[in-house]
Design a protein around this motif. Structure first.
Motif: not given
Ligand code: CTP
Length: 401
Positions: A127-141, A149-156, A165-170
């Motif tokens: 979902m993150w890599n989908h073109k439409i998600t990336q284009s939505n994020l670009q528009i919002l920006q 920024p999102v974290g990179d690692g193990h997903l559900a 989701l970025a860590e709460p501390e970040e």
């Protein structure tokens, strides 16, 4: 005292397995002194309980456009908050935000909020890599929403990659930086001239130049983020501008109109930034009617335009800062220094179209800053947004002296 003491933060929670991290986020923000309220979407409640947040915040959780036959005032919540932070922001909510779809309280607040908005996305890898998600994020920006920024690692889902989701501390660190930045130039009135000027030849023709207005517009957008009130006096430019409650855009065409607007505001301004590419000459007597083609050549008699930076430089108070630009193709330093002195500027930003992808029309620029005390600062090629931040930082430093 925490770095967020008294700051009013509205947290939006949407449907994502990572919603449990928002509990920690709320706690950490409160530990820094923030006053936190929570708005939840229906689907987020499948992942984490309303009671947890209402207990932590000692305040009801908001989630419906109407509750017990009463209308929840989304406008009030949006006005109360100094920051609306949506964490986690699901792909679904990001898509609704992009298209202005309002089907719950959270999106209604988003569409009516006057405060800055941040989103911390969380979703599965594909979902993150989908073109439409990336284009939505670009528009919002592009419309001024800060994307954490999102974290990179193990997903559900069992997959591994970006989307966490970025860590709460970040997130808390980003929020702290945001509040420090948003006060840097607060209470300051900044005036920016930008874009080209058009000098009429007749009702349909003009003398202009290739300035896009991008540098001045980026300066205005970044200055309001630092809390300044900005009057942007903008010549004809097709560049889009982020709207912001602290930004007042005044459209002009000619150098004389630009000077008139600058002079009207002159006394209340703390800092002038002259980023406009003002035409040095205008047609002495523009024709009132469209000039018809004849067999002979046409002579246009040009006369000098007012120099806005020079006019202000001569009449400004000593507590008013003046910053100019010098676009040069040769003898960069000599020419910039002479403009700096002549126009009584505090510093001048030098750039040259001779550097690849720099100056007129580009989204990037490579600048050097020449201070009146002789200091010269060199910067790398950066986006005009980053260049704007560097220039505003120099202005902030001058204010602190
Ligand atoms: N400027 C201005 N009004 C003018 C001309 C220039 O306010 N009529 C400002 C520009 O916005 C810039 C600075 O003065 O901040 C220098 O502009 P530039 O065009 O480089 O210098 P000029 O003084 O016009 O000299 P020249 O065109 O000969 O290089």
């Amino acid at each position: 005292m925490g770095k967020l003491s008294g700051k009013k933060i509205l947290i939006g929670i949407t449907g994502s397995i990572s919603a449990y991290k928002s509990v920690v986020l709320v706690r950490l923000l409160q530990k820094e002194g923030a006053i936190v309220k929570v708005v939840m979407t229906e689907s987020s409640k499948e992942f984490v309980g309303e009671l947890t947040f209402s207990t932590l915040c000692n305040s009801p959780v908001y989630s419906n456009l109407s509750q017990d036959n009463q209308w929840s005032n989304h406008v009030e919540l949006g006005l109360w908050a100094e920051l609306f932070l949506i964490a986690p922001a699901s792909a679904n909510t990001l898509a609704k935000m992009t298209h202005g779809l309002v089907d719950n309280l959270l999106t209604a607040i988003y569409l009516s909020a006057k405060c800055p908005i941040m989103v911390a996305p969380a979703m599965d890898l594909d979902m993150w890599n989908h073109k439409i998600t990336q284009s939505n994020l670009q528009i919002l920006q592009q419309i001024g929403i800060q994307i954490i920024p999102v974290g990179d690692g193990h997903l559900a889902s069992g997959l591994s990659g970006p989307g966490r989701l970025a860590e709460p501390e970040e997130i808390v660190e980003i929020v702290k930086d945001f509040f420090i930045d948003s006060n840097l130039l607060s209470q300051k009135n900044i005036l920016i001239t930008a874009g080209p000027t058009y000098e009429a030849i007749d009702p349909v023709r003009f003398i202009g130049n290739r300035s896009s207005g991008k540098m001045g517009i980026r300066l205005a957008e970044e200055a309001v983020k630092l809390g300044a009130h900005v009057d942007l006096i903008l010549g004809p430019s097709n560049e889009s501008i982020l709207s912001h409650s602290l930004l007042n855009v005044i459209r002009v065409e000619s150098a004389q109109q630009m000077l008139d607007e600058v002079t009207k505001l002159q006394s209340k301004i703390d800092c002038f930034i002259f980023a406009a590419a003002v035409a040095d000459y205008k047609v002495e007597s523009p024709s009132q009617e469209k000039i018809k083609k004849t067999e002979i050549n046409l002579d246009l008699h040009l006369t000098k335009n007012p120099d806005i930076a020079l006019t202000i430089g001569k009449s400004k108070r000593s507590d008013q800062i003046s910053v100019g630009f010098a676009l040069e193709t040769e003898n960069l330093f000599e020419n910039a220094k002479s403009k700096l002195d002549k126009k009584n500027m505090d510093f001048i930003v030098m750039n040259t179209p001779k550097v690849k992808n720099s100056a007129f029309g580009f989204d990037t620029n490579q600048i050097s800053i020449y201070h009146k005390d002789g200091r010269i600062l060199e910067f790398e090629l950066k986006t005009k947004k980053e260049v704007a931040k560097d220039i505003l930082h120099e202005i902030y430093q001058l204010q602190c002296r």
